[in-house]
Scaffold this active site. Sequence first.
Site, PDB file in Angstrom:
ATOM      1  N   TYR A   1       0.862  -1.186   0.000  1.00  0.00           N
ATOM      2  CA  TYR A   1       0.000   0.000   0.000  1.00  0.00           C
ATOM      3  C   TYR A   1       0.893   1.229   0.000  1.00  0.00           C
ATOM      4  CZ  TYR A   1      -3.343   3.549   1.569  1.00  0.00           C
ATOM      5  OH  TYR A   1      -4.120   4.674   1.672  1.00  0.00           O
TER       6      TYR A   1
ATOM      7  N   ASP B   1       9.385   2.288  -0.572  1.00  0.00           N
ATOM      8  CA  ASP B   1       8.416   3.047   0.217  1.00  0.00           C
ATOM      9  C   ASP B   1       8.616   2.647   1.674  1.00  0.00           C
ATOM     10  OD1 ASP B   1       6.327   4.203   1.506  1.00  0.00           O
ATOM     11  OD2 ASP B   1       4.756   3.382   0.203  1.00  0.00           O
TER      12      ASP B   1
ATOM     13  N   LYS C   1       4.870   8.932   8.465  1.00  0.00           N
ATOM     14  CA  LYS C   1       4.633   8.347   9.786  1.00  0.00           C
ATOM     15  C   LYS C   1       5.663   8.811  10.841  1.00  0.00           C
ATOM     16  CE  LYS C   1       1.399   5.035   8.114  1.00  0.00           C
ATOM     17  NZ  LYS C   1       1.362   4.248   6.907  1.00  0.00           N
TER      18      LYS C   1
END
Length: 429
Positions: free
Chosen positions: A146, A241, A269
């Site tokens: 994702y 990623d 994050k």
Amino acid sequence: MAGRLEKSRALWDRANRVLVGGVNSPVRAFKAVGGHPFFAASGKGARLRDVDGNEYIDYVLSWGPLILGHAHPRVVEAVTLALEKGASFGVPTEAEIALAEKIIKLVPCVEKVRLVNSGTEATMSAIRLARGATGRDLIVKVEGCYHGHVDDLLVAAGSGPTTFGSPTSPGIPKSHIEQTLTVPYNDAKAVEAAFAAHGGKIACMILEPVPGNMGLVTPAPGYLEELRRLTTKHGALLIFDEVMSGFRVGMGGAQQRFGVTPDLVTLGKVIGGGLPVGAYGGSVALMDLVSPVGKIYQAGTLSGNPLATAAGLATLEELEIPDTRDRVERWMTELGMGLHQIAKEAGIPVCLGQAGAMAGLFFRDGDVMNYQDALKSDTKRYAKFFNGMLERGVYFAPSQFEAYFGSTEHGEAELDQTLEAARDVFRTL
Ligand SMILES: *Cc1c(COP(=O)(O)O)cnc(C)c1O
């Protein structure tokens, strides 16, 4: 101990009248586990309190960012000081340089960086850069990874899209989907075949080096090295990623832990310490293709925001204190071993994965090497596990296809309480 949820229930009804599905991000709706979410009132350290006064040990931690737990004093102080000076200026501030310097120092592939506001923005921009740099359009994406809700990357996507059974979203033009080639994780042969068929047209391969959005899956020995070799051979960029794995799998991300350096990295994050931040970075030569030095355009009104950079910098500085991140990793290992033992004693098949300070628990027999394996998990049993733990004051992610996280604030008390709850719950599964 979690008990009544009356106030949460009332807020849930109110939320559903004005917000789509009552939430601003789909997995928060608890749809995959039944019932409705609790509404947060406050958090401190490893624990989260809801509006009804129930307390939970938090293993979601805002989906990963809070590696120092809730309301860490150092982060609170940094953000408060920054806010008193003004929330946003739209001209450069010193804190942006400091956060960039820190990222460059810690993450191997980064010589220059651009700060953005979310992981989605970071991956979207990195893809644009890869296409601009190579003059090619196709991208190779890994099933079950994702990368935020970028059009070209919402194909066979993990996390929410998988949880809700629509890994490829409607609303994306067919022409975009056709630009995205998908391959299974841990399958270098499939990547080789994609390059054999389309080599001269592939701009980049993007993946989570340690996927945490289909549950947690770890790379087979040699897999990441082989991706590095293939992308280099075919003149395509390799993008890791590390929005989730950054500073968790290793201080310098998975690229540091596994010793494979991508061309570009995307971060998010943890680098925001709970505030909205993302980043993408790579070599000077690549990054200087981005505007205003180069022609590839990308901008943001609030990018490099003073509050967000203050929170991010405070978080990374605290994590740099020797043994801080490693301590989270050791604690996670103890928790994982405990859960595994309890599952075994109860005769419930599970597959536990861990990489540094992130982990995942699949309810299935056998190894999970890729997305198809992950999909064979018993999601009903996971829902029972989730609800049983929640009732006992332990909050795991409300979906089988998410990782769980620890923080510097998770200690002995949390470990004991979690394992005690797990002993109870596994008996009922
Ligand atoms: C969370 C996540 C994103 C998206 O970040 P947002 O801040 O939610 O846009 C992208 N990639 C990975 C690996 C993620 O875990």
